[in-house]
Design an enzyme around this catalytic site. Structure first.
Site, mmCIF file in Angstrom:
data_model
loop_
_atom_site.group_PDB
_atom_site.id
_atom_site.type_symbol
_atom_site.label_atom_id
_atom_site.label_comp_id
_atom_site.label_asym_id
_atom_site.label_seq_id
_atom_site.Cartn_x
_atom_site.Cartn_y
_atom_site.Cartn_z
ATOM 1 N N GLN A 102 -10.054 -4.055 -3.087
ATOM 2 C CA GLN A 102 -11.362 -3.612 -2.602
ATOM 3 C C GLN A 102 -12.433 -3.925 -3.637
ATOM 4 O OE1 GLN A 102 -12.282 -1.949 0.457
ATOM 5 N NE2 GLN A 102 -14.275 -2.515 -0.342
ATOM 6 N N ASP A 127 -17.238 7.011 -1.269
ATOM 7 C CA ASP A 127 -15.944 6.924 -0.570
ATOM 8 C C ASP A 127 -15.650 8.322 -0.027
ATOM 9 O OD1 ASP A 127 -13.383 6.183 0.292
ATOM 10 O OD2 ASP A 127 -12.485 6.311 -1.709
ATOM 11 N N CYS A 134 -16.345 1.517 0.818
ATOM 12 C CA CYS A 134 -15.127 0.751 1.109
ATOM 13 C C CYS A 134 -14.699 0.908 2.558
ATOM 14 C CB CYS A 134 -14.009 1.185 0.160
ATOM 15 S SG CYS A 134 -13.675 2.949 0.204
ATOM 16 N N HIS A 140 -7.406 0.656 -6.342
ATOM 17 C CA HIS A 140 -7.602 -0.189 -5.147
ATOM 18 C C HIS A 140 -8.280 -1.493 -5.604
ATOM 19 C CE1 HIS A 140 -7.766 -1.359 -1.105
ATOM 20 N NE2 HIS A 140 -8.637 -0.512 -0.592
ATOM 21 N N ARG A 176 0.878 -1.190 0.000
ATOM 22 C CA ARG A 176 0.000 0.000 0.000
ATOM 23 C C ARG A 176 0.900 1.220 0.000
ATOM 24 N NH1 ARG A 176 -5.262 1.325 3.628
ATOM 25 N NH2 ARG A 176 -6.061 -0.023 1.974
ATOM 26 N N ARG A 190 -13.546 -8.679 1.956
ATOM 27 C CA ARG A 190 -12.134 -8.403 1.695
ATOM 28 C C ARG A 190 -11.310 -9.649 2.001
ATOM 29 N NH1 ARG A 190 -10.147 -3.241 1.756
ATOM 30 N NH2 ARG A 190 -8.278 -4.305 1.006
#
Ligand code: CP
Ligand code: NVA
Length: 304
Positions: free
Chosen positions: A136, A223, A263, A133, A106, A291
């Site tokens: 996700q 988000d 998310c 991402h 990340r 996830r």
């Protein structure tokens, strides 16, 4: 030379068949977990997890997922690694490839993830960059298919910042055959290359007209307005994004029975009202759970 399908750097590297077969495996692993069937498919393997940004879900789900698969995971904060003191990514990649069986990273720049894949010799998984991402979105697609049965004739509307989530949702949803609409303020659109690809390859719209974009949506997604690394713009963004909220008015124009996904982490009262979040908490927290299952499937596909 990167072989993109040997990694998960961004969803545009994977075709629909690779995405669907990974989702199928995720469903199977979830079923086995729920029924107490152990699956030590990655016994003896080690995943390194490099974090240059905070995380709750990604860190815990990868670490737990690796343990459920019989392997182990190492948390590697970039603050403690030499990479944080300037050791080049091309050296880090070649060293870590000799110890580990896969790396989840990340970070900020997509290029850093691509460079790890380029110089290393083990699978690299993008655990979030400013651009994408993908992990996700694998969990999001899994959650949508669980609830809706399949992707046919579904439309996802994303409301808010044209950020890493918007970019990856556009690619993932279009690849599996969904329509996508994005409602965002002018100047905050998703990446131009991704929008151009979406227009060529599927049903896609982007406009600041929130209600027009949300009309008839089967899945409403949002988000945060300020992503990690944009904390200094938070005040400016609160003004720019006012009105770009998932609330009762949006849900009134979405299809009856529409899902809401986020998310997480969520900012109640900004991108989503507390009421809508709580009404859809079952979906949103199932999405968070997924996830774990989706990433276990990604790791099995790439690291077995
Ligand atoms: N959604 C997500 O990636 O959460 P974390 O930042 O907690 O990992
Ligand atoms: N867009 C958000 C997603 C967090 C999971 C961020 O990059 O901070």
């Amino acid at each position: 030379m990167i072989e993109p399908t040997k990694h998960l750097l961004k969803l545009s590297d994977w075709d629909a068949a690779q995405i669907i077969s990974t989702l199928n495996l995720a469903d199977q692993l979830k079923y086995e977990k729920k029924h107490g069937i152990s699956h030590p498919i990655l016994a003896g393997k080690t995943l390194g997890m490099i974090f240059q940004k905070s995380s709750t879900r990604t860190r815990v789900s990868f670490e737990v997922g690796m343990s459920q698969l019989g392997g182990s995971a190492l948390f590697l904060s970039s603050r403690d690694l030499q990479i944080g003191r300037g050791e080049p990514v091309e050296d880090t990649a070649r060293v870590l490839s000799r110890y580990l069986d896969g790396i989840m990273i990340r970070t900020f720049e997509q290029k850093e993830v691509e460079d790890l894949a380029d110089y290393g010799s083990i699978p690299i998984i993008n655990g979030l960059t400013d651009y994408a991402h993908p992990c996700q979105v694998m969990a999001d697609l899994m959650t949508i298919r669980e609830r809706k049965g399949n992707f046919k004739d579904l439309k996802l509307c994303f409301i808010g910042d044209g950020n890493n989530m918007a970019n990856s949702l556009i690619v993932g949803c279009i690849k599996v055959g969904m329509a996508v609409s994005i409602a965002c303020p002018a100047g905050y659109e998703p990446d131009a290359d991704i929008m151009a690809w979406a227009k060529e390859n599927g049903e896609f719209a982007c406009s600041p007209d929130v209600l027009a974009m949300a009309t008839g949506a089967d899945v409403v997604y949002t988000d945060v307005w300020a992503s990690m690394g944009q904390e200094g713009e938070a005040e400016l963004r609160i003004k720019a994004f006012s009105g770009f909220q998932v609330n009762a008015a949006v849900m009134d124009v979405a299809k009856r029975g529409a899902m809401v996904l986020h998310c997480l982490p969520a900012h109640r009262g900004e991108e989503i009202t507390a009421e809508v979040l709580e009404e859809h908490a079952d979906e949103i927290f199932e999405e968070a759970e997924n996830r774990l299952h989706a990433q276990k499937a990604v790791m099995v596909k790439l690291m077995k």
